[in-house]
Design a protein around this motif. Structure first.
Motif, PDB file in Angstrom:
ATOM      1  N   TYR A   1      -7.691   7.194  -2.049  1.00 15.77           N
ATOM      2  CA  TYR A   1      -8.417   8.156  -1.556  1.00 15.77           C
ATOM      3  C   TYR A   1      -9.794   7.695  -0.743  1.00 15.77           C
ATOM      4  N   SER A   2      -9.883   6.405  -0.537  1.00 15.43           N
ATOM      5  CA  SER A   2     -11.033   5.984   0.093  1.00 15.43           C
ATOM      6  C   SER A   2     -10.697   4.929   1.140  1.00 15.43           C
ATOM      7  N   GLU A   3     -11.658   4.687   2.045  1.00 17.11           N
ATOM      8  CA  GLU A   3     -11.099   3.786   3.089  1.00 17.11           C
ATOM      9  C   GLU A   3     -11.425   2.361   2.570  1.00 17.11           C
ATOM     10  N   SER A   4     -12.072   2.208   1.486  1.00 16.63           N
ATOM     11  CA  SER A   4     -12.331   0.867   1.080  1.00 16.63           C
ATOM     12  C   SER A   4     -10.932   0.476   0.226  1.00 16.63           C
ATOM     13  N   GLU A   5     -10.256   1.482  -0.185  1.00 21.13           N
ATOM     14  CA  GLU A   5      -8.722   1.036  -0.825  1.00 21.13           C
ATOM     15  C   GLU A   5      -7.940   0.981   0.087  1.00 21.13           C
ATOM     16  N   VAL A   6      -7.974   1.542   1.504  1.00 19.26           N
ATOM     17  CA  VAL A   6      -7.082   1.109   2.630  1.00 19.26           C
ATOM     18  C   VAL A   6      -7.451  -0.216   2.939  1.00 19.26           C
ATOM     19  N   THR A   7      -8.577  -0.616   2.995  1.00 23.88           N
ATOM     20  CA  THR A   7      -8.803  -1.957   3.583  1.00 23.88           C
ATOM     21  C   THR A   7      -8.441  -2.829   2.601  1.00 23.88           C
ATOM     22  N   ASP A   8      -8.548  -2.748   1.315  1.00 18.97           N
ATOM     23  CA  ASP A   8      -7.690  -3.601   0.277  1.00 18.97           C
ATOM     24  C   ASP A   8      -6.408  -3.726   0.461  1.00 18.97           C
ATOM     25  N   PHE A   9      -5.473  -2.671   0.677  1.00 18.69           N
ATOM     26  CA  PHE A   9      -4.011  -2.703   1.214  1.00 18.69           C
ATOM     27  C   PHE A   9      -3.861  -3.496   2.193  1.00 18.69           C
ATOM     28  N   TYR A  10      -4.417  -3.324   3.304  1.00 19.38           N
ATOM     29  CA  TYR A  10      -4.448  -4.138   4.393  1.00 19.38           C
ATOM     30  C   TYR A  10      -4.664  -5.676   4.281  1.00 19.38           C
ATOM     31  N   ASP A  11      -5.558  -5.897   3.520  1.00 22.75           N
ATOM     32  CA  ASP A  11      -5.902  -7.336   3.142  1.00 22.75           C
ATOM     33  C   ASP A  11      -4.836  -7.951   2.428  1.00 22.75           C
ATOM     34  N   ARG A  12      -4.178  -7.126   1.515  1.00 17.70           N
ATOM     35  CA  ARG A  12      -3.304  -7.705   0.484  1.00 17.70           C
ATOM     36  C   ARG A  12      -2.031  -8.010   1.497  1.00 17.70           C
ATOM     37  N   VAL A  13      -1.676  -6.900   2.239  1.00 18.79           N
ATOM     38  CA  VAL A  13      -0.540  -7.253   3.266  1.00 18.79           C
ATOM     39  C   VAL A  13      -0.523  -8.643   4.131  1.00 18.79           C
ATOM     40  N   LYS A  14      -1.804  -8.585   4.618  1.00 21.70           N
ATOM     41  CA  LYS A  14      -2.325  -9.865   5.496  1.00 21.70           C
ATOM     42  C   LYS A  14      -2.186 -10.980   4.735  1.00 21.70           C
ATOM     43  N   LYS A  15      -2.693 -11.090   3.725  1.00 20.84           N
ATOM     44  CA  LYS A  15      -2.584 -12.118   2.757  1.00 20.84           C
ATOM     45  C   LYS A  15      -1.260 -12.505   2.157  1.00 20.84           C
ATOM     46  N   ALA A  16      -0.349 -11.703   2.043  1.00 19.28           N
ATOM     47  CA  ALA A  16       1.073 -11.984   1.576  1.00 19.28           C
ATOM     48  C   ALA A  16       1.806 -12.195   2.769  1.00 19.28           C
ATOM     49  N   LEU A  17       1.610 -11.789   3.976  1.00 17.05           N
ATOM     50  CA  LEU A  17       2.686 -12.193   4.950  1.00 17.05           C
ATOM     51  C   LEU A  17       2.242 -13.298   5.548  1.00 17.05           C
ATOM     52  N   ASN A  18       1.126 -13.572   5.777  1.00 13.40           N
ATOM     53  CA  ASN A  18       0.400 -14.710   6.502  1.00 13.40           C
ATOM     54  C   ASN A  18       0.832 -14.797   7.939  1.00 13.40           C
ATOM     55  N   GLU A  19       0.965 -13.631   8.563  1.00 15.43           N
ATOM     56  CA  GLU A  19       1.658 -13.560   9.755  1.00 15.43           C
ATOM     57  C   GLU A  19       1.181 -12.306  10.740  1.00 15.43           C
ATOM     58  N   ASP A  20       1.146 -12.042  11.836  1.00 13.68           N
ATOM     59  CA  ASP A  20       0.990 -10.872  12.392  1.00 13.68           C
ATOM     60  C   ASP A  20       1.853  -9.916  12.111  1.00 13.68           C
ATOM     61  N   PHE A  21       1.461  -8.554  11.901  1.00 10.45           N
ATOM     62  CA  PHE A  21       1.972  -7.365  11.411  1.00 10.45           C
ATOM     63  C   PHE A  21       1.642  -6.106  12.417  1.00 10.45           C
ATOM     64  N   GLU A  22       2.190  -5.006  12.349  1.00 11.89           N
ATOM     65  CA  GLU A  22       1.992  -3.694  12.914  1.00 11.89           C
ATOM     66  C   GLU A  22       1.814  -2.921  11.756  1.00 11.89           C
ATOM     67  N   ILE A  23       1.128  -1.888  11.500  1.00 11.57           N
ATOM     68  CA  ILE A  23       1.025  -0.459  10.670  1.00 11.57           C
ATOM     69  C   ILE A  23       1.377   0.667  11.394  1.00 11.57           C
TER      70      ILE A  23
END
Length: 665
Positions: free
Chosen positions: A85-107
């Protein structure tokens, strides 16, 4: 032209014109011409039943013959999305994906349509099955009803996979919803609360002709199959639109977090101009390969999240506070309000959660209170307009001290906000709640039984606990109100069939506090039968993966109660699967026994979730972080640099996919 050729031509023409009108909004012929051709086809099909086709355009008018629904297992589970329900949680989701993949991605950013989920299966370009979400593992076959929805193609065009599944949302447009409620109001019938409930209720009608008259709509949003055209989710939906599906024109690919927020902010306002209800934004990692590598939690995919729009707020009067007792004994205060319109629904009641919330709001009977819908689903009181108070204001609201149902003195456990009724074996709502949980789909899945039937059986003294269900006979219940011989037989068959439910689901069905589906599975893999579990001590329970002291103490407390032990004995005597069967153990080894394994990186042969399951099946333990106790790391491509550095520092072995598969082969 032969009769068969004429029928084929009319079907092809009507499919094309239906697509042009309902999906493209670009009709080529008038409504009268369309109706004339439809009537001509209906007459020819009536005269020549040998040319019957389940996917003919005439199927869209529905049938007035009632039809019961059968349950169908989903090939791919239909999991719900995690909500934020918040932009900070969206940022957390984005950062988790970035860290887990460790490569470029699109949303891929999409609107979250507020309807009822559907899964459609197509074979050789024809719709063969439509199934509701149900419990995520299986749902109801509603194919005949779905065929009446004109935005869902019965026959595809273009180049498509031989077999695939497409998922989406069935909706009732605002205009149709309002017209339907006006008609119901004129007939003095209860109104639908919102378009979602109206769509869901319509889809489950047994008369498909009525479904056809309700003018449901559909948007498709996810493609599944072995031979999809693209790796990109967005690109797959563009291809699906070319086959005849109605997909959202408002999807957008984002290449940065800022682009995600631009999309969210735009639609927070603009969604109010749409013809159908939406309640948020869905964000998905676009690459199917990356989705597979990110995998799933027990309840939702790690590669997607739903951002819910901020709740609307309304002001209304508090008339009184009542109290509800749940199956765990938790007592929930409920505010009874003057009716008020909120996010498309009429709200008359709202949760006050617990005593601390009531005290913090300084509530008085007669107060003007602010009501919001948390995530636009559950109404709650968030504030009081104290400036509106007058001399006529009522007494201060104080939380009750005794159970409103059985009179027991309430207790409050240390560290918890809720008050509980401790009388779990004799308090009526707790007893009925435990039985309702026991018969639910994810537990014993007993067909024909629901809350109303359980309530009736309880009031009549036919059942006092779950074990009593297995003593019922058709003769006991066939003459009850709204029952009948056929319904009674179905209930008894459903109760008998539940004896085949596996150990893990029976454990979940018992309703032990804090023992959900996932924990029940862990327990079922760790004990041979219910007797072993009953005699387990705290240390043995805590050593099970994902079971901490809180869950362990709850299990010990449950079995310490003589009435619960007596219930278990009765359930055992009925033949329930309160033990692990040989087939439950098939595929299990001890090759990884005693080993703690970390999974990191991107994999080729299996997804992360599949590797986690393989580790558990071979006796190993999945752990999330590297420590000196880590046995080895199952390392894929693009392993995170921080984990790599820590592994080298601690001297932890890195094992490749192929090495791991050879180890457990």
């Amino acid at each position: 032209m032969t009769v068969k050729e004429k029928i084929d031509q009319l079907r092809a023409d009507l499919h094309r014109h239906n697509y042009n009108y309902y999906v493209l909004n670009a009709p080529e012929i008038s409504d009268k011409e369309f109706d004339d051709r439809m009537r001509e086809l209906q007459e020819l099909e009536k005269e020549h039943p040998e040319y019957q086709d389940d996917n003919s355009p005439t199927m869209r008018v529905g049938s007035d013959l009632n039809k019961n629904f059968t349950q169908v297992a989903h090939k791919y589970p239909m999991l719900s999305l995690g909500n934020t329900y918040s932009e900070s949680e969206v940022t957390d989701f984005y950062d988790r994906v970035k860290k887990a993949l460790n490569e470029d991605f699109e949303i891929c950013c999409e609107l979250k349509y507020d309807g009822t989920s559907i899964s459609l299966t197509y074979e050789n370009g024809k719709l063969v099955r439509a199934v509701t979400r149900g419990d995520g593992e299986k749902g109801d076959d509603v194919t005949d009803n779905v065929k009446t929805i004109r935005t869902i193609p019965l026959v595809l065009h273009g180049s498509y996979p031989e077999l695939f599944e497409i998922r989406g949302e069935i909706l009732m447009p605002w205009e149709v919803f309002e017209e339907l409620n006006r008609e119901k109001e004129a007939r003095e019938e209860p109104l639908f609360a919102n378009p979602r409930n109206a769509a869901s209720g319509t889809l489950k009608l047994q008369n498909s002709a009525i479904v056809a008259s309700r003018k449901l709509d559909a948007y498709l949003y996810y493609l599944l199959g072995e031979e999809l055209p693209c790796d990109g989710h967005y690109e797959n939906l563009q291809a699906a639109a070319g086959w005849g599906f109605k997909t959202s024109e408002h999807m957008k690919k984002a290449h940065s977090l800022e682009e995600v927020f631009e999309y969210i902010r735009y639609w927070d306002t603009e969604r109010k101009n749409l013809p159908v209800a939406t309640d948020g934004i869905v964000l998905k990692v676009n690459s199917m390969r990356q989705q597979k590598n990110l995998g799933f939690t027990a309840k939702s995919p790690r590669w997607a999240i739903a951002y819910k729009f901020q709740a609307e707020r309304a002001l209304t009067r508090l008339n009184k506070v009542t109290y509800q007792v749940g199956r765990t004994g938790a007592v929930t205060p409920v505010a009874n309000l003057d009716p008020v319109q909120l996010s498309g629904t009429i709200v008359k009641r709202a949760s006050l959660h617990n005593a601390d919330i009531i005290e913090g709001l300084d509530l008085h009977i007669g107060d003007m209170v602010y009501v919001e819908k948390g995530g636009e689903i559950i109404p709650k009181i968030t504030g009081v307009d104290k400036d509106a108070r007058s001399m006529l204001i009522g007494e201060k609201v104080k939380f009750i001290t005794h159970c409103p149902e059985c009179g027991s003195k309430l207790i409050r456990y240390e560290g918890e906000a809720a008050h509980y009724c401790p009388n779990e074996t004799s308090c009526p709502p707790q007893i009925k709640g435990k039985i309702e949980h026991f018969i639910s789909r994810k537990a014993m899945n007993i067909d024909g039984l629901g809350p109303e039937t359980v309530d009736m059986f309880y009031r009549l003294g036919l059942i006092k606990n779950t074990a009593d269900l297995y003593q019922l006979t058709a003769d006991d219940i066939k003459n009850l109100d709204r029952m009948g011989e056929k319904s009674a037989e179905n209930i008894i068959k459903g109760i008998e069939a539940s004896k085949e439910v596996p150990f893990e689901r029976v454990l979940f069905a018992l309703g032990i506090r804090f023992v959900g589906e996932t924990v029940a599975k862990k327990i079922a893999k760790s004990f041979n039968d219910i007797d072993e579990l009953e005699n387990a001590n705290l240390e043995k329970l805590i050593n099970i993966d994902e079971i901490g002291e809180k869950i362990a103490q709850s299990i010990l407390t449950y079995f310490a109660n003589p009435l619960n032990r007596e219930l278990i004995e009765r359930l055992k005597s009925t033949g329930l699967q309160l033990y692990r069967r040989e087939e439950d153990l098939s595929g299990y080894t001890d090759k990884l026994a005693g080993q703690s394994i970390v999974i990191s990186g991107v994999f080729t042969h299996h997804s992360r979730d599949e590797y986690k399951e393989l580790i558990e099946k071979n006796g190993g333990k999945n752990v999330g972080s590297i420590s000196a106790k880590t046995s080895f790391i199952l390392a894929g491509e693009n392993m995170g640099p921080a984990k790599l550095e820590k592994a080298h520092k601690l001297g932890i072995k890195l094992m490749s996919e192929d090495e791991f598969l050879t180890l457990i082969s």
